[in-house]
Design a protein around this motif. Structure first.
Motif, PDB file in Angstrom:
ATOM      1  N   ASN A  82      51.328  45.831  49.635  1.00 43.35           N
ATOM      2  CA  ASN A  82      51.176  44.406  49.916  1.00 43.35           C
ATOM      3  C   ASN A  82      50.467  44.179  51.246  1.00 43.35           C
ATOM      4  N   GLU A  83      50.731  45.043  52.214  1.00 44.27           N
ATOM      5  CA  GLU A  83      50.076  44.919  53.512  1.00 44.27           C
ATOM      6  C   GLU A  83      48.584  45.216  53.421  1.00 44.27           C
ATOM      7  N   VAL A  84      48.225  46.270  52.719  1.00 45.99           N
ATOM      8  CA  VAL A  84      46.813  46.654  52.590  1.00 45.99           C
ATOM      9  C   VAL A  84      46.043  45.634  51.760  1.00 45.99           C
ATOM     10  N   SER A  85      46.653  45.127  50.692  1.00 44.34           N
ATOM     11  CA  SER A  85      45.957  44.172  49.828  1.00 44.34           C
ATOM     12  C   SER A  85      45.955  42.757  50.408  1.00 44.34           C
ATOM     13  N   LYS A  86      46.743  42.510  51.442  1.00 44.68           N
ATOM     14  CA  LYS A  86      46.809  41.209  52.125  1.00 44.68           C
ATOM     15  C   LYS A  86      47.286  40.087  51.210  1.00 44.68           C
ATOM     16  N   VAL A  87      47.946  40.460  50.119  1.00 48.04           N
ATOM     17  CA  VAL A  87      48.504  39.507  49.158  1.00 48.04           C
ATOM     18  C   VAL A  87      49.829  40.093  48.692  1.00 48.04           C
ATOM     19  N   ARG A  88      50.799  39.245  48.423  1.00 48.60           N
ATOM     20  CA  ARG A  88      52.054  39.765  47.857  1.00 48.60           C
ATOM     21  C   ARG A  88      51.783  40.067  46.373  1.00 48.60           C
ATOM     22  N   LEU A  89      51.402  41.293  46.134  1.00 46.66           N
ATOM     23  CA  LEU A  89      50.951  41.715  44.815  1.00 46.66           C
ATOM     24  C   LEU A  89      52.065  42.402  44.034  1.00 46.66           C
ATOM     25  N   VAL A  90      52.888  43.185  44.720  1.00 45.61           N
ATOM     26  CA  VAL A  90      53.889  44.030  44.071  1.00 45.61           C
ATOM     27  C   VAL A  90      55.277  43.658  44.565  1.00 45.61           C
ATOM     28  N   ASN A  91      56.208  43.430  43.640  1.00 50.24           N
ATOM     29  CA  ASN A  91      57.602  43.182  44.005  1.00 50.24           C
ATOM     30  C   ASN A  91      58.448  44.436  43.880  1.00 50.24           C
ATOM     31  N   ALA A  92      58.058  45.349  42.986  1.00 58.75           N
ATOM     32  CA  ALA A  92      58.812  46.573  42.777  1.00 58.75           C
ATOM     33  C   ALA A  92      57.874  47.674  42.305  1.00 58.75           C
ATOM     34  N   VAL A  93      58.260  48.921  42.608  1.00 56.71           N
ATOM     35  CA  VAL A  93      57.485  50.083  42.166  1.00 56.71           C
ATOM     36  C   VAL A  93      58.424  50.938  41.316  1.00 56.71           C
ATOM     37  N   ILE A  94      57.977  51.284  40.107  1.00 56.36           N
ATOM     38  CA  ILE A  94      58.741  52.149  39.223  1.00 56.36           C
ATOM     39  C   ILE A  94      57.928  53.418  39.005  1.00 56.36           C
ATOM     40  N   VAL A  95      58.530  54.543  39.365  1.00 56.96           N
ATOM     41  CA  VAL A  95      57.847  55.837  39.267  1.00 56.96           C
ATOM     42  C   VAL A  95      58.403  56.569  38.064  1.00 56.96           C
ATOM     43  N   LYS A  96      57.503  57.037  37.205  1.00 53.03           N
ATOM     44  CA  LYS A  96      57.905  57.785  36.000  1.00 53.03           C
ATOM     45  C   LYS A  96      57.350  59.180  36.068  1.00 53.03           C
TER      46      LYS A  96
END
Length: 96
Positions: A82-96
């Protein structure tokens, strides 16, 4: 409606890309580059699938060891993306 004041093309484009919806879509399109910048080349090369659905980033990796390490760092990854993209783009990350 006709504009009476002449504007520079750069100013018009800047105004257009500053709109929240447009900025979010541009950031979504740049997500693979942002992911590479956040996690580095080694982990990005092990990433097989990267998709964003309803502000949840789903990441699929070839290595379970790297996946486990990213699982523990998912909040930091979310904040950094979110910091790099300068937009609140991601609320959660799911790793599979």
């Amino acid at each position: 409606m006709r504009r009476t004041k002449a504007m520079l093309m750069g100013d018009l484009l800047e105004e257009f890309f500053a709109r929240p919806y447009v900025a979010a879509k541009v950031a979504e399109g740049r997500l693979p580059d942002t992911w590479r910048e956040v996690v580095g080349d080694a982990v990005a090369n092990l990433t097989t699938d990267l998709r964003l659905e309803n502000r949840i980033l789903y990441v699929r990796l070839q290595s379970s060891v790297v996946g486990q390490e990213l699982f523990y760092q998912r909040e930091a990854l979310r904040d950094r993306i979110n910091e790099v993209s300068k937009v609140r783009l991601v609320n959660a990350v799911i790793v599979k």
